[in-house]
Motif scaffolding. Structure first.
Motif, PDB file in Angstrom:
ATOM      1  N   LEU B 322       1.032  -1.302  -0.172  1.00 54.68           N
ATOM      2  CA  LEU B 322       0.147  -0.008   0.078  1.00 54.68           C
ATOM      3  C   LEU B 322       0.876   1.229   0.116  1.00 54.68           C
ATOM      4  O   LEU B 322       1.956   1.452   0.576  1.00 54.68           O
ATOM      5  N   ARG B 323       0.474   2.360  -0.582  1.00 56.50           N
ATOM      6  CA  ARG B 323       1.150   3.565  -0.692  1.00 56.50           C
ATOM      7  C   ARG B 323       0.610   4.347   0.585  1.00 56.50           C
ATOM      8  O   ARG B 323      -0.078   3.748   1.384  1.00 56.50           O
ATOM      9  N   PRO B 324       1.461   5.319   1.071  1.00 56.38           N
ATOM     10  CA  PRO B 324       1.222   5.745   2.300  1.00 56.38           C
ATOM     11  C   PRO B 324      -0.005   6.498   2.687  1.00 56.38           C
ATOM     12  O   PRO B 324      -0.569   6.310   3.641  1.00 56.38           O
ATOM     13  N   ASN B 325      -0.644   7.095   1.418  1.00 52.51           N
ATOM     14  CA  ASN B 325      -1.977   7.537   1.737  1.00 52.51           C
ATOM     15  C   ASN B 325      -3.112   6.453   2.182  1.00 52.51           C
ATOM     16  O   ASN B 325      -3.852   6.618   3.044  1.00 52.51           O
ATOM     17  N   GLU B 326      -2.946   5.276   1.527  1.00 54.53           N
ATOM     18  CA  GLU B 326      -3.791   4.168   1.664  1.00 54.53           C
ATOM     19  C   GLU B 326      -3.465   3.519   3.088  1.00 54.53           C
ATOM     20  O   GLU B 326      -4.209   3.000   3.894  1.00 54.53           O
ATOM     21  N   ARG B 327      -2.082   3.710   3.527  1.00 54.39           N
ATOM     22  CA  ARG B 327      -1.834   3.025   5.099  1.00 54.39           C
ATOM     23  C   ARG B 327      -2.220   4.115   5.861  1.00 54.39           C
ATOM     24  O   ARG B 327      -2.800   3.737   7.125  1.00 54.39           O
ATOM     25  N   ARG B 328      -2.490   5.464   5.683  1.00 51.81           N
ATOM     26  CA  ARG B 328      -2.880   6.307   6.744  1.00 51.81           C
ATOM     27  C   ARG B 328      -4.423   6.061   6.855  1.00 51.81           C
ATOM     28  O   ARG B 328      -4.884   6.196   7.964  1.00 51.81           O
ATOM     29  N   LYS B 329      -5.226   5.648   5.905  1.00 52.56           N
ATOM     30  CA  LYS B 329      -6.539   5.188   5.941  1.00 52.56           C
ATOM     31  C   LYS B 329      -6.882   4.046   7.026  1.00 52.56           C
ATOM     32  O   LYS B 329      -7.566   3.918   7.592  1.00 52.56           O
ATOM     33  N   LEU B 330      -5.630   3.126   7.015  1.00 50.68           N
ATOM     34  CA  LEU B 330      -5.867   2.084   8.079  1.00 50.68           C
ATOM     35  C   LEU B 330      -5.614   2.672   9.497  1.00 50.68           C
ATOM     36  O   LEU B 330      -5.748   1.892  10.487  1.00 50.68           O
ATOM     37  N   GLY B 331      -5.106   3.555   9.289  1.00 52.07           N
ATOM     38  CA  GLY B 331      -5.003   4.354  10.997  1.00 52.07           C
ATOM     39  C   GLY B 331      -3.398   4.671  11.264  1.00 52.07           C
ATOM     40  O   GLY B 331      -3.120   4.784  12.519  1.00 52.07           O
ATOM     41  N   PRO B 417      -4.472   8.433  15.602  1.00 50.92           N
ATOM     42  CA  PRO B 417      -3.911   6.959  14.981  1.00 50.92           C
ATOM     43  C   PRO B 417      -4.021   5.868  15.983  1.00 50.92           C
ATOM     44  O   PRO B 417      -4.113   5.864  17.041  1.00 50.92           O
ATOM     45  N   LYS B 418      -4.131   4.554  15.293  1.00 52.49           N
ATOM     46  CA  LYS B 418      -4.037   3.217  15.873  1.00 52.49           C
ATOM     47  C   LYS B 418      -2.460   2.918  15.793  1.00 52.49           C
ATOM     48  O   LYS B 418      -2.392   2.272  16.800  1.00 52.49           O
ATOM     49  N   LEU B 419      -1.662   3.190  15.006  1.00 48.27           N
ATOM     50  CA  LEU B 419      -0.455   2.946  15.025  1.00 48.27           C
ATOM     51  C   LEU B 419       0.422   4.360  14.631  1.00 48.27           C
ATOM     52  O   LEU B 419       0.199   4.987  13.800  1.00 48.27           O
ATOM     53  N   PHE B 420       1.206   4.559  15.655  1.00 50.55           N
ATOM     54  CA  PHE B 420       1.959   5.927  15.581  1.00 50.55           C
ATOM     55  C   PHE B 420       3.505   5.744  15.371  1.00 50.55           C
ATOM     56  O   PHE B 420       3.985   5.083  16.066  1.00 50.55           O
ATOM     57  N   ARG B 446      -1.008   4.787  25.898  1.00 53.73           N
ATOM     58  CA  ARG B 446      -1.849   4.336  27.120  1.00 53.73           C
ATOM     59  C   ARG B 446      -3.252   4.404  26.737  1.00 53.73           C
ATOM     60  O   ARG B 446      -4.180   3.890  27.409  1.00 53.73           O
ATOM     61  N   ALA B 447      -3.302   5.361  25.689  1.00 55.87           N
ATOM     62  CA  ALA B 447      -4.912   5.396  25.331  1.00 55.87           C
ATOM     63  C   ALA B 447      -5.125   4.221  24.447  1.00 55.87           C
ATOM     64  O   ALA B 447      -6.143   4.404  23.609  1.00 55.87           O
ATOM     65  N   GLY B 448      -4.283   3.404  24.193  1.00 50.51           N
ATOM     66  CA  GLY B 448      -4.542   2.228  23.192  1.00 50.51           C
ATOM     67  C   GLY B 448      -3.789   2.221  21.974  1.00 50.51           C
ATOM     68  O   GLY B 448      -3.984   1.201  21.067  1.00 50.51           O
ATOM     69  N   ALA B 449      -2.979   3.263  21.477  1.00 56.38           N
ATOM     70  CA  ALA B 449      -2.461   3.231  20.175  1.00 56.38           C
ATOM     71  C   ALA B 449      -1.034   2.504  20.445  1.00 56.38           C
ATOM     72  O   ALA B 449      -0.347   2.457  21.337  1.00 56.38           O
ATOM     73  N   ALA B 450      -0.840   1.942  19.179  1.00 50.69           N
ATOM     74  CA  ALA B 450       0.353   1.219  19.134  1.00 50.69           C
ATOM     75  C   ALA B 450       1.603   2.112  18.401  1.00 50.69           C
ATOM     76  O   ALA B 450       1.395   2.791  17.826  1.00 50.69           O
ATOM     77  N   VAL B 451       2.866   2.586  19.344  1.00 49.09           N
ATOM     78  CA  VAL B 451       3.587   3.353  19.027  1.00 49.09           C
ATOM     79  C   VAL B 451       5.087   2.634  18.666  1.00 49.09           C
ATOM     80  O   VAL B 451       5.489   1.639  19.544  1.00 49.09           O
ATOM     81  N   LEU B 452       5.537   3.237  17.594  1.00 52.80           N
ATOM     82  CA  LEU B 452       7.156   2.501  17.337  1.00 52.80           C
ATOM     83  C   LEU B 452       7.896   3.870  17.465  1.00 52.80           C
ATOM     84  O   LEU B 452       7.738   4.742  16.529  1.00 52.80           O
ATOM     85  N   VAL B 453       9.007   3.996  18.173  1.00 52.86           N
ATOM     86  CA  VAL B 453       9.924   5.152  18.256  1.00 52.86           C
ATOM     87  C   VAL B 453      11.078   4.882  17.692  1.00 52.86           C
ATOM     88  O   VAL B 453      11.767   3.847  18.288  1.00 52.86           O
ATOM     89  N   VAL B 454      11.535   5.400  16.560  1.00 56.31           N
ATOM     90  CA  VAL B 454      12.953   5.024  16.268  1.00 56.31           C
ATOM     91  C   VAL B 454      14.015   6.472  16.722  1.00 56.31           C
ATOM     92  O   VAL B 454      13.516   7.530  16.393  1.00 56.31           O
ATOM     93  N   SER B 455      14.876   5.972  17.272  1.00 58.98           N
ATOM     94  CA  SER B 455      15.516   7.201  17.916  1.00 58.98           C
ATOM     95  C   SER B 455      17.052   6.729  18.340  1.00 58.98           C
ATOM     96  O   SER B 455      17.306   5.623  18.465  1.00 58.98           O
ATOM     97  N   GLU B 456      18.049   7.713  18.096  1.00 57.68           N
ATOM     98  CA  GLU B 456      19.421   7.522  18.333  1.00 57.68           C
ATOM     99  C   GLU B 456      19.683   7.704  19.869  1.00 57.68           C
ATOM    100  O   GLU B 456      20.910   7.510  20.358  1.00 57.68           O
ATOM    101  N   GLU B 457      18.825   8.096  20.744  1.00 61.85           N
ATOM    102  CA  GLU B 457      19.012   8.773  22.001  1.00 61.85           C
ATOM    103  C   GLU B 457      18.553   7.706  22.770  1.00 61.85           C
ATOM    104  O   GLU B 457      17.527   7.329  23.191  1.00 61.85           O
TER     105      GLU B 457
END
Lengths: 306, 515
Positions: B322-331, B417-420, B446-457
């Motif tokens: 899927l392209r970015p916009n279609e993925r955004r529609k998934l949340g 979002p459902k996925l951030f 904590r409100a229920g969203a899945a979060v993936l953080v990419v960080s070097e810190e």
């Protein structure tokens, strides 16, 4: 055999103006500046050199006049693009139109008589060698000058500190400035050099190649030079080879016309342009090589932060 | 004895802001001096003034007791002042030795210089190969090149701007050893940072800046981090509230055996990457930059697609094609690493930038932008996230990095979002705003969203994440539970050591997850 020699020498000669113009533009673009106005600068060089000959000046003076005319024209672009930070595409296009207009205006008094072309050299012994003599040692001095410029520019860009500075300014003027290099001054120098080289290319056309004055006599060679630089992926050797390819195709299609091929002459005339671009596109597909040689800040205006 | 460097009443204004206001400080020979402050406090401007890359409006600079009249980088180098930039001043298309030759005053003879580089870098315990091309080097190696470049000039004063933000913990230890060795040899060091623990470990004195003014000087080793933080922020620091995660039953994001060739020579191949992110939890992806994060993020956001649809599943739906916009529609909502150019269109206003991703939320009707709604939406974000900006009409690039980041994070979170997916959420963002952004991310999860953080810190990841993944050379480790791992383990994985066990455990990663 004579035909082969004729085609070979014709190729070298036809490539010479392109070598001058494209190598000059290479230096300009390596510094991160895009001057689209080669055609205009070439025409100014052609007009001034031709005028100098008809006014009785010696050939070296006339050729120098052509170079100076090209440099002076490029200064106009430099002021617009480097000092006033106008869009480089627009300034370059304007320069091309400006040069063709002004040269046509200057050339109204030139008449249509050919002049005596730049003499070909006659080196004792060498020029008289069988085969090699006519192939390599009977050109005019500017053909050799073009090759000297090729060696000199390759050496300058990849072997000297000044060349390294020039290339890195083309990658990141901000960083160069931060290290303490006078980015704008160096870019001016590159633009003027490119202008002088385009002027030489024009002078070659009007005092050695044709040798007469015709309006817009460059016939798009300035644009081809521009394309050469890009498709040669900013490498001097490929520019040289591309110019020879163009020269070769030019001569071949002339021979074809002379032999009366059953192809419209307009199509044949277009052939060198088409062939050069197709070949260069094919060899410039390697993205990695492109990324390494492409001046990353090409055509982006730079203003030193204060 | 004269101080090595003395600033007296330096003032510098830019249109609309006072970057430095009556700043004075003095640094002795051999002293390691920290300049602490939040982003936008005026640290970088002050360093530019010291180095001569910017001119002060008023005030004087003395070097070894002599006033510097007309200042520029060339004068600095003549005086022995050298600077290592936060964003490296290296040219990627040429080799290490050529880069260094550009700023060396010695004759242009590359073999001699290469030999010098080799010797010097060995002497300070940070070996580099002078003939490698810079674009092939990791960030840590690039920093070495920068430092060696400065050291070749035998500097009397070395300025380092946030040098550790891109280094592994082990590389930081190494860097500090080098800096101490330098200081012991009499070189003064100006160390710019907002990381209090590092300043306390390394620096002899600290000058703290806030809003362009000096708010205090301290001996960091004898001062608590709380006191230093108060000098920086001015008020009490917000505290982080992290409640235990309540992961959803089914994963929101599933990545299964994702292998991808890099798009060009400069990228990194991804090798059999698998992991899950559940709703209600925050998963962190640690790693030194340039180890495949860019590729992975591009694949997750949809900027790049993958032929095998089930390689990436979002909310149980095959999404890799899927392209970015279609993925955004998934949340999915997405905060990219680059704020200008990817996160926001630099020359557009904030409300226009808000429309870019919020067009499904009533800001666009029948293909026409509803300006009033779009502006209200943007203004809502500005208010809720305390973005310092001149209203929704401000141009994106006129905002400071931290404020723009708050706006972008706010915009994406407003999409519920459902996925951030968020990359480098607090890169270059000051302490106060960082804390706010992190808390926002926690609240979202904590409100229920899945979060993936990419960080070097690492600090950041340890602060907010429930589980940690480490990426190294395109391989992703098995997940580690935050409470049962430590910096040492993560640091080893970041350098690729210990990755063999991680990779073998990778197959069982899902099982670990399911418990």
């Amino acid at each position: 055999m004579d035909l082969f020699i004729a085609i070979f020498t014709g190729t070298i000669i036809a490539a010479t103006p392109l070598i001058f113009a494209a190598l000059g533009e290479l230096v300009v673009e390596k510094s991160g500046v895009l001057n689209l106005g080669i055609e205009g600068m070439m025409l100014m060089g052609a007009a001034l050199a031709f005028w100098a000959v008809t006014a009785g000046y010696s050939m070296p003076v006339a050729i120098l006049a052509g170079a100076l005319a090209g440099a002076a024209t490029s200064l106009l672009f430099g002021v617009l693009a480097l000092t006033f930070l106008t869009n480089q595409y627009a300034a370059g296009l304007a320069l091309a139109i400006f040069g063709s207009g002004v040269s046509a205006f200057l050339g109204r008094g030139f008449g249509s008589e050919p002049i005596e072309a730049l003499h070909r050299v006659n080196i004792p012994v060498l020029s008289d060698l069988p085969l090699i003599g006519p192939m390599l040692f009977r050109f005019d001095a500017m053909v050799y000058l073009a090759l000297v410029m090729f060696v000199a520019i390759s050496w300058f860009l990849y072997r000297t500190k000044a060349g390294l500075v020039l290339r890195t300014i083309g990658e990141s003027p901000q960083t160069s400035h931060a290290i303490g290099y006078p980015v704008i001054r160096i870019r001016y120098a590159a633009v003027l050099f490119g202008g002088a080289m385009a002027g030489l290319a024009g002078a070659y056309l009007s005092v050695a190649y044709t040798p007469l004055w015709v309006e817009n006599m460059t016939a798009g060679k300035g644009w081809i030079a521009l394309a050469l630089v890009v498709f040669a992926t900013w490498r001097p050797l490929r520019i040289l080879l591309g110019a020879w390819l163009f020269g070769g195709m030019t001569i071949l299609q002339l021979q074809g016309q002379a032999l009366g091929l059953e192809v419209p002459s307009e199509l044949l005339s277009a052939l060198p342009y088409l062939a050069t671009i197709i070949v260069l596109v094919l060899i410039s597909r390697d993205r990695q090589m492109l990324a390494l040689h492409f001046p990353a800040s090409l055509a982006k205006p730079f203003r030193p932060a204060s | 004895m004269h101080p090595r460097l003395e600033l007296r009443s330096i003032c510098k204004r830019y249109p609309g802001v006072v970057a430095n206001d009556d700043v004075s400080l003095s640094i002795q020979p051999g002293e390691i001096h920290a300049v602490l402050g939040e982003n936008g406090a005026g640290k970088s401007t002050l360093m530019k003034i010291i180095y001569g890359a910017a001119q002060a409006d008023s005030g004087e600079i003395y070097c070894d007791g002599n006033p510097i009249a007309a200042h520029n980088p060339a004068v600095s180098r003549a005086l022995g002042i050298e600077m290592v930039y936060q964003h490296f001043a290296l040219f990627e298309s040429v080799s290490v030795v050529e880069n260094i030759a550009l700023s060396a005053s010695s004759a242009f003879h590359l073999p001699t210089l290469a030999e010098k580089i080799r010797n010097l870098s060995m002497r300070y315990g940070m070996p580099i190969d002078p003939h490698r091309q810079v674009h092939d080097l990791s960030v840590g190696e690039r920093q070495r090149v920068e430092i060696v470049r400065c050291l070749l000039q035998a500097p009397k004063l070395l300025i380092l701007d946030e040098p550790t933000s891109v280094l592994t913990p082990q590389a930081v230890v190494k860097l500090f050893e080098t800096l101490r060795q330098l200081a012991a040899e009499g070189c003064s060091i100006v160390y710019i940072s907002h990381k209090l623990d590092e300043v306390q470990e390394l620096c002899d004195t600290a000058t703290v800046l806030r809003n362009g003014k000096v708010t205090g000087t301290a001996r960091p080793k004898e001062t608590t981090s709380l006191e230093l933080a108060r000098m920086m922020v001015g008020s009490k620091l917000p505290e982080m509230h992290v409640s235990p995660p309540v992961p959803s039953e089914k994963p929101v994001l599933e990545v299964n055996g994702l292998s991808v060739k890099a798009r060009d020579h400069f990228g990194v191949d991804l090798k059999n990457v698998s992991f899950n992110v559940h709703g209600g939890e925050i998963v962190g992806l640690a790693g030194v930059s340039g180890n495949g994060q860019a590729e992975l993020v591009a694949l997750l956001s949809g900027e790049r697609t993958h032929d095998r649809g089930d390689a990436i599943r979002i909310c149980g739906i095959d999404a890799a094609r899927l392209r970015p916009n279609e993925r955004r529609k998934l949340g999915i909502a997405f905060v990219p690493e680059e704020r200008l150019g990817r996160g926001a269109v630099p020359s557009h206003t904030l409300w226009e930038n808000a429309v870019l991703t919020a067009h499904r939320f009533g800001t666009v009707r029948n293909g026409l932008v509803d300006r009033r709604k779009a502006k209200a939406f943007a203004t809502g974000i500005i208010d809720r996230f305390k973005v310092k900006a001149n209203g929704a009409q401000s141009i994106a690039q006129s905002l400071s990095g931290g404020n723009l980041q708050k706006f972008i994070v706010g915009r994406e979170i407003a999409l519920k979002p459902k996925l951030f997916l968020v990359s480098q959420p607090t890169w270059g963002v000051d302490v106060g705003a960082s804390a706010f952004i992190r808390q926002t991310i926690i609240d979202l999860s904590r409100a229920g969203a899945a979060v993936l953080v990419v960080s070097e810190e690492l600090d950041e990841l340890f602060e907010i994440c429930d589980r940690l993944l480490v990426i190294c050379q395109g391989k992703v480790s098995a997940p580690l539970i935050r409470t049962t791992t430590d910096r040492e383990e993560i640091g080893l994985l970041m350098t690729g050591r210990g990755m063999s066990e991680g990779a073998s455990a990778n197959g069982s990663g899902d099982i670990v997850l399911q418990d």
